[in-house]
Design a protein around this motif. Structure first.
Motif, mmCIF file in Angstrom:
data_model
loop_
_atom_site.group_PDB
_atom_site.id
_atom_site.type_symbol
_atom_site.label_atom_id
_atom_site.label_comp_id
_atom_site.label_asym_id
_atom_site.label_seq_id
_atom_site.Cartn_x
_atom_site.Cartn_y
_atom_site.Cartn_z
ATOM 1 N N UNK A 62 0.378 -1.153 0.202
ATOM 2 C CA UNK A 62 -0.069 0.083 0.194
ATOM 3 C C UNK A 62 0.731 0.956 0.304
ATOM 4 N N UNK A 64 1.171 5.626 -0.413
ATOM 5 C CA UNK A 64 0.652 6.688 -1.129
ATOM 6 C C UNK A 64 1.438 7.872 -1.329
ATOM 7 N N UNK B 47 7.243 12.223 -3.976
ATOM 8 C CA UNK B 47 7.691 10.605 -3.425
ATOM 9 C C UNK B 47 6.767 10.070 -3.411
ATOM 10 N N UNK B 48 7.153 8.554 -3.693
ATOM 11 C CA UNK B 48 6.102 7.419 -3.167
ATOM 12 C C UNK B 48 6.529 7.179 -1.940
ATOM 13 N N UNK B 49 5.724 6.682 -1.200
ATOM 14 C CA UNK B 49 6.280 5.474 0.110
ATOM 15 C C UNK B 49 4.890 4.481 0.360
ATOM 16 N N UNK B 50 5.410 3.479 1.017
ATOM 17 C CA UNK B 50 4.377 2.825 2.183
ATOM 18 C C UNK B 50 4.012 3.735 2.403
ATOM 19 N N UNK B 51 2.307 3.041 2.806
ATOM 20 C CA UNK B 51 1.546 3.823 4.091
ATOM 21 C C UNK B 51 2.178 3.179 5.508
ATOM 22 N N UNK B 53 1.517 1.668 8.050
ATOM 23 C CA UNK B 53 -0.116 1.450 9.055
ATOM 24 C C UNK B 53 0.128 1.597 10.266
ATOM 25 N N UNK B 54 1.089 1.931 10.885
ATOM 26 C CA UNK B 54 1.320 2.102 12.362
ATOM 27 C C UNK B 54 0.829 3.865 12.666
ATOM 28 N N UNK B 56 -0.438 5.990 10.432
ATOM 29 C CA UNK B 56 -1.060 6.708 9.611
ATOM 30 C C UNK B 56 -0.820 8.248 9.737
ATOM 31 N N UNK B 57 0.023 8.874 8.938
ATOM 32 C CA UNK B 57 0.035 10.583 8.884
ATOM 33 C C UNK B 57 -1.681 10.854 7.914
ATOM 34 N N UNK B 59 -2.521 13.049 4.960
ATOM 35 C CA UNK B 59 -2.232 12.392 3.469
ATOM 36 C C UNK B 59 -1.715 14.210 3.094
ATOM 37 N N UNK B 60 -0.297 14.144 2.147
ATOM 38 C CA UNK B 60 0.025 15.891 2.618
ATOM 39 C C UNK B 60 -0.473 15.969 0.772
#
Lengths: 69, 261
Positions: A62, A64, B47-51, B53-54, B56-57, B59-60
């Motif tokens: 996943x 973003x 840039x693209x990075x993994x979400x 999961x622990x 969750x910021x 969404x920029x």
């Protein structure tokens, strides 16, 4: 065994894994509108999150956008 | 010359500002948003990075108005062409945008781009319909090779990413500018507005700045300073520098002094 690998970490779903990507995102409380997903290396378009069924043992990424230069 | 008529064209598209800005390292989304606005930039990198999961910021992306700005996803974190291609495809799937800042940086200390992997990835991505803006070392031969495979620009570094050291590659960038048939964007290492002005005076088509704005004491004011410097440098380049001289050439008249000869 109700496991998926999510972003490199094994996650155990105590009863059964979510049926589709949308359900998984809901469970993880991740806003699907800003996310792109890969299942076992294959990109899943956002429009297919609801119709993409999940199977045990799959590796899901996943991803973003974040700030970057 | 009217600066409003002096447009940068990339891949046939008119770009309103010659300053591109990055979105990394800002203390908050609000600050990032205000700084981007003050910079006048149209092209904004992400840039693209993994979400996580622990954790969750926010969404920029929600802080960036996609009608106003052209998002330029980068492939930062890619160590080879395969990873860069994967990130490029993900970026396109995530955003619908086919513009891409291609960067392949296997070396974690200096973050210098790998020329061979960058060229390999560029060839594939251009064929897949991406508008490729490659981040490269200031290598004139590589710049030509990339142009030949169809990249939309070349983006040579001034100094390593985030170092704020200015145009340490000046001589090579001059050659790149001299030879290029695509826009030359000086990327990375620009630490001061004067560095941006310097690059623009040399004839660079644009500059890309992130760290120098995002980590300034006041990023919004610094963004404005970079905007003015980039414009000033461009106008100076288009105007042409006045001649240099070894000896003084008086600016005031050499007649009519208040003394008797």
């Amino acid at each position: 065994m109700s496991k998926l690998k999510i972003n490199g970490k094994e996650k155990d779903f105590s009863h059964k894994i979510p049926s589709c990507l949308s359900e998984l995102l809901e469970l993880l409380e991740v806003d699907g509108a800003t996310v792109v997903a890969e299942i076992d290396g294959e990109i899943i378009e956002r429009s297919k999150f609801e119709t993409t069924k999940l199977q045990e043992g799959q590796s899901i990424e996943l991803i973003r956008f974040v700030g970057g230069g | 010359m009217n600066i409003a008529d002096d447009k940068l064209i990339i891949n046939g598209q008119e770009i309103s500002s010659r300053l591109f800005v990055g979105t990394g390292k800002f203390a908050s989304n609000e600050l990032m948003k205000s700084a981007i606005e003050a910079s006048g930039a149209e092209i904004v990198t992400v840039a693209l990075r993994r979400v996580d999961i622990d954790n969750k910021n926010d969404d920029m992306l929600s802080a960036i108005d996609s009608d106003k700005y052209l998002l330029l996803p980068n492939t930062s974190g890619a160590r080879d062409s395969a990873e860069a291609i994967r990130l490029a495809r993900l970026a396109r799937a995530a955003s619908g945008i086919n513009w891409l800042k291609l960067e392949v940086t296997p070396d974690p200390y200096y973050l210098l781009p790998d020329p061979i992997e960058t060229l390999k990835a560029a060839e594939v991505l251009v064929k897949e319909g991406f508008v490729v803006l490659p981040y490269i070392n200031a290598d004139p031969v590589l710049a030509k090779r990339l142009e030949e495979v169809g990249t939309a620009t070349v983006m040579p570094l001034a100094a390593p990413i985030g170092t704020n050291r200015g145009l340490s590659t000046r001589d090579a960038i001059e050659i790149i500018i001299d030879q290029a048939n695509v826009p030359v964007v000086v990327d990375a290492g620009i630490g001061l507005p004067s560095h941006a002005a310097d690059a623009m005076e040399m004839g660079a088509d644009a500059v890309l700045v992130n760290t120098a704005i995002a980590t300034a004491a006041d990023p919004v004011m610094m963004a404005q300073a970079f905007k003015l410097a980039t414009e000033a440098g461009r106008i100076a380049y288009k105007t042409g520098a006045a001649a240099e001289s070894k000896m003084a050439v008086a600016s005031s008249p050499l007649t009519g002094f208040l003394r008797d000869e």
